[in-house]
Design an enzyme around this catalytic site. Structure first.
Site, PDB file in Angstrom:
ATOM      1  N   ASP A  30      -0.383  -0.796  -6.057  1.00  0.00           N
ATOM      2  CA  ASP A  30       1.039  -0.462  -6.192  1.00  0.00           C
ATOM      3  C   ASP A  30       1.830  -1.628  -6.773  1.00  0.00           C
ATOM      4  OD1 ASP A  30       1.603   2.135  -5.404  1.00  0.00           O
ATOM      5  OD2 ASP A  30       1.624   1.633  -3.269  1.00  0.00           O
ATOM      6  N   LYS A  57      -0.062   1.528  -9.875  1.00  0.00           N
ATOM      7  CA  LYS A  57       0.707   2.740  -9.565  1.00  0.00           C
ATOM      8  C   LYS A  57       2.194   2.370  -9.487  1.00  0.00           C
ATOM      9  CE  LYS A  57       0.532   4.944  -5.348  1.00  0.00           C
ATOM     10  NZ  LYS A  57       1.917   4.755  -4.844  1.00  0.00           N
ATOM     11  N   GLU A  71       6.203   4.176  -8.748  1.00  0.00           N
ATOM     12  CA  GLU A  71       6.920   5.327  -8.209  1.00  0.00           C
ATOM     13  C   GLU A  71       8.052   5.742  -9.144  1.00  0.00           C
ATOM     14  OE1 GLU A  71       8.305   4.544  -4.233  1.00  0.00           O
ATOM     15  OE2 GLU A  71       6.293   4.140  -3.486  1.00  0.00           O
ATOM     16  N   GLU A 109       3.706  13.286  -3.273  1.00  0.00           N
ATOM     17  CA  GLU A 109       3.858  13.043  -1.829  1.00  0.00           C
ATOM     18  C   GLU A 109       4.895  13.970  -1.202  1.00  0.00           C
ATOM     19  OE1 GLU A 109       4.121   8.927  -0.733  1.00  0.00           O
ATOM     20  OE2 GLU A 109       4.683   9.380   1.330  1.00  0.00           O
TER      21      GLU A 109
END
Ligand code: KIV
Length: 272
Positions: free
Chosen positions: A90, A120, A122, A189
């Site tokens: 992340d 990754k 978001e 998610e």
């Protein structure tokens, strides 16, 4: 698990293959050498060095405080343990938002210093430019849509996202944008199962769900939650596969008892 191809090394391409051959992708988080070794030996497909380390490793309430240096420390420990699975790391809060050059620099630091295989990020269309820039540099990117914990103060709650039409439409369009930008997979998610299924059908890259139902290409859970190391967290989507809190508590209580009662060490456990 009949007719499944056996992989000696998982790459981003293996995940695409799995989607197209209808083999579900297994993914868990990991933050340290010892657990990463066990999970890799059990043949997990993907290990995510998640910024959830901020919660389960450091005891913070949110994922926001963890730094890029701390993420790299965790990623290095996981990389040393792994032989087979794909390792995704992340980008932490503050290391990419609003600045694609900063995003690229952060991704390059992670790849260069940790030896991990992908990063990754978001978000959807807001971070498209950063995603493209990172991918153009040769670094594979996994997207993350739905309940994105780095935005918790904007959402105000950890409840299910995209139940309303407007947010659901944005999520669908973001998934397509992330695919076009070149993401090799997307984490979805805590969104309604029906919406997750629709998105999974609408893109050619794997959708890996957490609280997104069964009609996605794979599943991810936080290791501490599924092993019962974090018993205060009990969302509906979580299945506990072990109760390590109980196992560790029993072992440590026995150890304390033995020390206090002079039963440990015994003769065979000492040196002559
Ligand atoms: O940081 C993390 O653990 C994650 C998973 C919940 C997907 O992003």
């Amino acid at each position: 698990m009949k007719n499944q191809k056996s992989y000696t090394k998982i790459t981003t391409h293996s995940l695409q293959e799995m989607k197209h051959s209808n083999e579900k992708i297994s993914m868990l988080t990991a933050y340290d050498y010892s657990f990463a070794k066990i999970l890799d030996m059990a043949n997990i497909d993907v290990l995510l060095v998640g910024d959830s380390a901020s919660n389960v490793m450091s005891g913070h309430e949110t994922t926001l405080p963890i730094t890029l240096d701390e993420m790299i420390y965790h990623a290095k420990s996981v990389v040393r343990a792994v032989k087979r699975c794909l390792i995704v790391v992340d980008l932490p809060f503050g290391s990419y938002q609003g600045n694609s050059k900063k995003a690229l620099d952060s991704a390059i630091r992670i790849m260069k210093e940790s030896g991990a295989h992908a990063v990754k990020l978001e978000g959807g269309c807001e971070i498209e430019e950063s995603i493209k820039r990172i991918i153009d540099s040769g670094v594979p990117v996994m997207g993350h849509l739905g309940l994105t914990p780095q935005s918790i103060y904007k959402f105000g709650t950890y409840s299910v996202r995209a139940k309303q039409k407007e947010e659901a439409e944005k999520l669908k369009s973001d998934a397509i944008k992330l695919e076009k930008a070149g993401c090799f997979a997307i984490v979805a998610e805590k969104i309604p199962a029906k919406l997750a299924a629709e998105i999974t059908k609408s893109v050619n890259i794997p959708i890996i769900g957490i609280g997104a139902g069964s009609k996605v290409d794979g599943q991810v859970l936080v290791m501490h939650d599924m092993l019962g190391l974090n018993n205060e967290f009990n969302p509906r989507f979580l299945r506990r596969y072990a109760d390590l809190t109980k196992i560790v508590n029993t072992a440590v209580s026995e150890y304390i008892h033995d020390v206090k009662n002079k039963k440990f060490p015994n003769k065979s456990e000492e040196y002559n």
